[in-house]
Enzyme design. Structure first.
Site, PDB file in Angstrom:
ATOM      1  N   THR A  27     -38.912  11.760 -14.574  1.00  0.00           N
ATOM      2  CA  THR A  27     -40.340  11.918 -14.303  1.00  0.00           C
ATOM      3  C   THR A  27     -40.693  13.368 -13.981  1.00  0.00           C
ATOM      4  O   THR A  27     -41.610  13.955 -14.583  1.00  0.00           O
ATOM      5  CB  THR A  27     -40.772  11.013 -13.131  1.00  0.00           C
ATOM      6  OG1 THR A  27     -40.511   9.645 -13.483  1.00  0.00           O
ATOM      7  CG2 THR A  27     -42.243  11.184 -12.809  1.00  0.00           C
ATOM      8  N   GLY A 105     -27.169  -0.363 -19.514  1.00  0.00           N
ATOM      9  CA  GLY A 105     -25.823  -0.510 -20.040  1.00  0.00           C
ATOM     10  C   GLY A 105     -25.791  -0.767 -21.528  1.00  0.00           C
ATOM     11  O   GLY A 105     -26.748  -0.452 -22.245  1.00  0.00           O
ATOM     12  N   ILE A 130     -22.596  -0.131 -13.400  1.00  0.00           N
ATOM     13  CA  ILE A 130     -21.495   0.084 -12.466  1.00  0.00           C
ATOM     14  C   ILE A 130     -20.142  -0.102 -13.136  1.00  0.00           C
ATOM     15  O   ILE A 130     -19.119   0.319 -12.603  1.00  0.00           O
ATOM     16  CB  ILE A 130     -21.603  -0.845 -11.231  1.00  0.00           C
ATOM     17  CG1 ILE A 130     -21.405  -2.309 -11.612  1.00  0.00           C
ATOM     18  CG2 ILE A 130     -22.920  -0.622 -10.503  1.00  0.00           C
ATOM     19  CD1 ILE A 130     -21.256  -3.235 -10.422  1.00  0.00           C
ATOM     20  N   ASP A 131     -20.111  -0.749 -14.314  1.00  0.00           N
ATOM     21  CA  ASP A 131     -18.831  -1.071 -14.953  1.00  0.00           C
ATOM     22  C   ASP A 131     -18.133   0.133 -15.594  1.00  0.00           C
ATOM     23  O   ASP A 131     -16.946   0.057 -15.908  1.00  0.00           O
ATOM     24  CB  ASP A 131     -19.023  -2.143 -16.028  1.00  0.00           C
ATOM     25  CG  ASP A 131     -19.417  -3.489 -15.450  1.00  0.00           C
ATOM     26  OD1 ASP A 131     -19.233  -3.684 -14.226  1.00  0.00           O
ATOM     27  OD2 ASP A 131     -19.908  -4.336 -16.207  1.00  0.00           O
ATOM     28  N   ALA A 190      -4.468  -1.058  -2.564  1.00  0.00           N
ATOM     29  CA  ALA A 190      -4.113  -2.432  -2.920  1.00  0.00           C
ATOM     30  C   ALA A 190      -2.750  -2.464  -3.606  1.00  0.00           C
ATOM     31  O   ALA A 190      -2.295  -1.466  -4.182  1.00  0.00           O
ATOM     32  CB  ALA A 190      -5.175  -3.044  -3.830  1.00  0.00           C
ATOM     33  N   GLU A 226     -13.373  -9.508 -12.990  1.00  0.00           N
ATOM     34  CA  GLU A 226     -13.887 -10.817 -13.415  1.00  0.00           C
ATOM     35  C   GLU A 226     -13.606 -10.978 -14.905  1.00  0.00           C
ATOM     36  O   GLU A 226     -13.824 -10.080 -15.696  1.00  0.00           O
ATOM     37  CB  GLU A 226     -15.391 -10.911 -13.144  1.00  0.00           C
ATOM     38  CG  GLU A 226     -16.208  -9.819 -13.841  1.00  0.00           C
ATOM     39  CD  GLU A 226     -17.689  -9.893 -13.525  1.00  0.00           C
ATOM     40  OE1 GLU A 226     -18.085 -10.782 -12.759  1.00  0.00           O
ATOM     41  OE2 GLU A 226     -18.443  -9.063 -14.055  1.00  0.00           O
ATOM     42  N   HIS A 256     -22.442  -9.440  -6.299  1.00  0.00           N
ATOM     43  CA  HIS A 256     -23.523  -8.459  -6.419  1.00  0.00           C
ATOM     44  C   HIS A 256     -23.602  -7.471  -5.256  1.00  0.00           C
ATOM     45  O   HIS A 256     -24.447  -6.564  -5.273  1.00  0.00           O
ATOM     46  CB  HIS A 256     -24.860  -9.188  -6.591  1.00  0.00           C
ATOM     47  CG  HIS A 256     -25.011  -9.802  -7.964  1.00  0.00           C
ATOM     48  ND1 HIS A 256     -24.413 -10.990  -8.298  1.00  0.00           N
ATOM     49  CD2 HIS A 256     -25.647  -9.360  -9.067  1.00  0.00           C
ATOM     50  CE1 HIS A 256     -24.692 -11.263  -9.562  1.00  0.00           C
ATOM     51  NE2 HIS A 256     -25.437 -10.298 -10.049  1.00  0.00           N
ATOM     52  N   ARG A 259     -23.451  -3.971  -6.523  1.00  0.00           N
ATOM     53  CA  ARG A 259     -24.610  -3.315  -7.134  1.00  0.00           C
ATOM     54  C   ARG A 259     -25.513  -2.635  -6.097  1.00  0.00           C
ATOM     55  O   ARG A 259     -26.298  -1.764  -6.436  1.00  0.00           O
ATOM     56  CB  ARG A 259     -25.456  -4.343  -7.889  1.00  0.00           C
ATOM     57  CG  ARG A 259     -24.792  -4.926  -9.116  1.00  0.00           C
ATOM     58  CD  ARG A 259     -25.861  -5.600  -9.977  1.00  0.00           C
ATOM     59  NE  ARG A 259     -25.288  -6.323 -11.086  1.00  0.00           N
ATOM     60  CZ  ARG A 259     -24.875  -5.767 -12.208  1.00  0.00           C
ATOM     61  NH1 ARG A 259     -24.947  -4.455 -12.348  1.00  0.00           N
ATOM     62  NH2 ARG A 259     -24.377  -6.501 -13.180  1.00  0.00           N
TER      63      ARG A 259
END
Length: 326
Positions: A27, A105, A130-131, A190, A226, A256, A259
């Site tokens: 903008t 995306g 986010i992926d 992890a 996932e 979520h 996100r």
């Protein structure tokens, strides 16, 4: 370029932290260069319903720190049809919009490509997901923020995991790309990451168990992307219950949560750079390109390359997780 006087901007698909920073940059850069800007609310659905508002510099004040998107977002099946795109084009013309910036995306960029080719519209896309699963760019808007959210969540889970001798599966987003799972595993310490890129090469769960996940530890945390083929974290926990009943498995699905939240400094800077570059691209006569970043340099990526999903993970990172988990 002389025909472009008004630029429309929309966010489409899943929201990602940093989208507001991108809207702000688009903008204000457009206004700086003398263009009129109009915001399209609720993504492509807003084009079809005519939900279009004028944007001024003050319209994007105090939003760089906000997650989500002030323009809202929505999935839009109607835009997948020629009839829907025709209505979107008519509303775009009625609003006086000459060019379009799409922040989203792979599905959003694919739709942008079809729309641009059908109606010869100048369109530039920004990678907002986010992926981190778009080709031609090292990073996407929202990826770093989501990664930090995962890291913080696993840090908290580690506090309770250390009190029990259990195998914890933590499911993160990325059903076709394992960047969040893999890099989240490294950042959080992890014990393993199970990613879709490896599903056809090796039984990742069996390898994890057979290698002895505990070793000298009394618990283990495994990040899982996932994935409908493995059933995600729940599917893997069910497999452990049947095939390796000696282990007590637990599941946490972040969903979520990944996100939301305020974007990190990296995402704010990335979104700001890409937003400015989108307007510069129009001024250079570019169209049907996504603005990406490679080795810290801004690049123009054809839509066809952006949606290929062929970036691949860094296999040495899988080795790094294994080495550091001993």
């Amino acid at each position: 370029m002389e025909q472009i006087k008004c630029i429309g901007v929309l966010t489409s698909g899943g929201d990602a932290p940093g989208m507001n920073a991108a809207i702000r940059a688009v903008t204000r850069t457009a206004i700086y260069h003398g263009f009129t800007v109009k915001g399209i609310r609720r993504g492509y659905k807003g084009l079809i319903t005519g939900d279009i508002v004028g944007m001024e510099s003050q319209s994007v004040s105090n939003i760089i720190q906000l997650g989500g998107t002030i323009l809202k977002s929505a999935r839009c099946k109607e835009f997948c049809t020629p009839e829907g795109r025709k209505l979107a084009y008519e509303n775009m013309q009625a609003a006086g919009i000459d060019a379009l910036v799409v922040i989203g995306g792979d599905g959003s960029i694919k739709g942008a490509g079809e729309f641009a080719s059908e109606y010869n519209i100048p369109v530039v896309a920004l990678p907002g997901t986010i992926d981190n699963d778009l080709g031609g760019t090292d990073a996407t808007i929202g990826y770093d923020s989501a990664l930090n959210t995962i890291m913080e969540a696993v840090d908290k889970l580690r506090d309770t995991a250390s009190s029990h001798e259990r195998l914890f599966f933590v499911e993160v987003m990325g059903h076709t790309a394992g960047y969040l799972a893999l890099n989240g595993a490294i950042a959080s310490g992890a014990e393993a990451a199970i990613v879709p890129e490896m599903e056809t090469e090796v039984d990742q769960l069996a390898e994890l168990i057979n290698n002895g996940f505990r070793k000298s530890k009394n618990s283990a945390i495994v990040l899982v992307a996932e994935n409908p083929k493995t059933g995600g974290a729940i599917g893997l926990a069910e497999r452990v219950k049947k095939e390796f009943p000696q282990y007590d498995a637990r599941v946490t699905i972040l969903g979520h949560l990944q996100r939301g939240g305020s974007p990190t400094s990296l995402d704010r800077i990335l979104a700001s750079r890409l937003g400015e570059a989108a307007i510069e691209a129009f001024m250079e006569g570019q169209r049907n390109v996504m603005i990406g970043v490679r080795n810290s340099q801004l690049v123009y990526v054809p839509f066809s390359k952006a949606i290929r999903h062929n970036k691949g993970i860094n296999r040495t990172y899988l080795d790094l997780v294994k080495i550091l988990s001993i």
